[in-house]
Motif scaffolding. Structure first.
Motif, PDB file in Angstrom:
ATOM      1  N   TRP A 161       0.822  -1.209   0.000  1.00 53.80           N
ATOM      2  CA  TRP A 161       0.000   0.000   0.000  1.00 53.80           C
ATOM      3  C   TRP A 161       0.859   1.264   0.000  1.00 53.80           C
ATOM      4  CZ3 TRP A 161       0.089  -3.576   3.920  1.00 53.80           C
ATOM      5  CH2 TRP A 161       0.718  -3.212   5.099  1.00 53.80           C
ATOM      6  N   GLU A 162       2.115   1.149   0.523  1.00 52.21           N
ATOM      7  CA  GLU A 162       3.022   2.290   0.460  1.00 52.21           C
ATOM      8  C   GLU A 162       3.538   2.494  -0.960  1.00 52.21           C
ATOM      9  OE1 GLU A 162       4.918   2.180   4.970  1.00 52.21           O
ATOM     10  OE2 GLU A 162       5.874   1.028   3.380  1.00 52.21           O
ATOM     11  N   GLN A 163       3.753   1.421  -1.672  1.00 50.31           N
ATOM     12  CA  GLN A 163       4.209   1.527  -3.066  1.00 50.31           C
ATOM     13  C   GLN A 163       3.121   2.140  -3.938  1.00 50.31           C
ATOM     14  OE1 GLN A 163       5.330  -2.443  -4.128  1.00 50.31           O
ATOM     15  NE2 GLN A 163       7.253  -2.358  -3.001  1.00 50.31           N
ATOM     16  N   ALA A 164       1.837   1.814  -3.668  1.00 50.95           N
ATOM     17  CA  ALA A 164       0.724   2.345  -4.465  1.00 50.95           C
ATOM     18  C   ALA A 164       0.596   3.854  -4.283  1.00 50.95           C
ATOM     19  CB  ALA A 164      -0.584   1.658  -4.061  1.00 50.95           C
ATOM     20  N   THR A 165       0.836   4.389  -3.095  1.00 54.60           N
ATOM     21  CA  THR A 165       0.729   5.827  -2.876  1.00 54.60           C
ATOM     22  C   THR A 165       1.855   6.565  -3.560  1.00 54.60           C
ATOM     23  OG1 THR A 165       1.889   5.658  -0.775  1.00 54.60           O
ATOM     24  CG2 THR A 165      -0.521   5.577  -0.706  1.00 54.60           C
ATOM     25  N   GLU A 166       3.034   5.983  -3.658  1.00 50.10           N
ATOM     26  CA  GLU A 166       4.159   6.634  -4.348  1.00 50.10           C
ATOM     27  C   GLU A 166       3.920   6.705  -5.845  1.00 50.10           C
ATOM     28  OE1 GLU A 166       7.902   4.840  -3.532  1.00 50.10           O
ATOM     29  OE2 GLU A 166       7.945   5.509  -1.459  1.00 50.10           O
ATOM     30  N   GLN A 167       3.276   5.685  -6.424  1.00 49.77           N
ATOM     31  CA  GLN A 167       3.047   5.659  -7.865  1.00 49.77           C
ATOM     32  C   GLN A 167       1.973   6.681  -8.267  1.00 49.77           C
ATOM     33  OE1 GLN A 167       2.088   1.609  -8.735  1.00 49.77           O
ATOM     34  NE2 GLN A 167       4.215   0.916  -8.528  1.00 49.77           N
TER      35      GLN A 167
END
Length: 165
Positions: free
Chosen positions: A157-163
């Motif tokens: 979920w942290e990777q999704a917010t960065e993208q």
């Protein structure tokens, strides 16, 4: 026991040739035996009679292949037992070989020991003469653990917010 015509004329029978074959100094046989042992043929420390049977099979197979003879396992087994009963020491398999101390200099080729040679050195308490033998201490490592230099892996979920940002 009567001698056959070939034995009385000084020609050795295939069994006598088998008994006097230098298995312990035959490099090709020793290399093959080492690969068989490395493959796990003698794992789980089998009883002596089973171990000897396995080694006999290797000797009979190799002897038949090299000389073109057709000695059977039962015949070889009986011959070996009869030689042991009569005290004849002509039959010296790989487990009966004498080991000379091994020395290898920096310029020499690496020394490859047979299983029997390794066993004899270990039983004689000369493990220091085994090439490439390292002493591993039985103590635990007293050094402090190393710290990680890699950043912590991001959660999905942290990777999704960065993208999306």
């Amino acid at each position: 026991m009567s001698l056959s015509a070939t034995e009385s004329e000084g020609v050795m029978s295939p069994l006598e040739q088998y008994a006097s074959y230098p298995f312990s100094s035959d490099e090709e046989y020793q290399n093959g035996l080492a690969s068989i042992i490395a493959g796990g043929a003698l794992d789980n420390d089998p009883p002596d009679d089973i171990r000897e049977e396995i080694l006999r099979r290797t000797r009979v197979f190799y002897f038949n292949r090299v000389t073109g003879s057709a000695i059977g396992m039962d015949v070889a087994r009986e011959y070996e037992h009869s030689q042991r009963r009569t005290g004849d020491s002509a039959l010296a398999g790989p487990s009966h070989s004498v080991v000379e101390p091994v020395s290898s200099g920096p310029d020499s080729d690496p020394v490859v020991l047979s299983f029997a040679q390794l066993q004899a050195l270990i039983e004689a308490g000369k493990a220091d003469q085994i090439p490439n033998n390292k002493i591993i201490p039985e103590d635990l490592n007293d050094a402090p653990p190393s710290t990680s230099a890699a950043p912590a892996r991001k959660k999905p979920w942290e990777q999704a917010t960065e993208q999306t940002a």
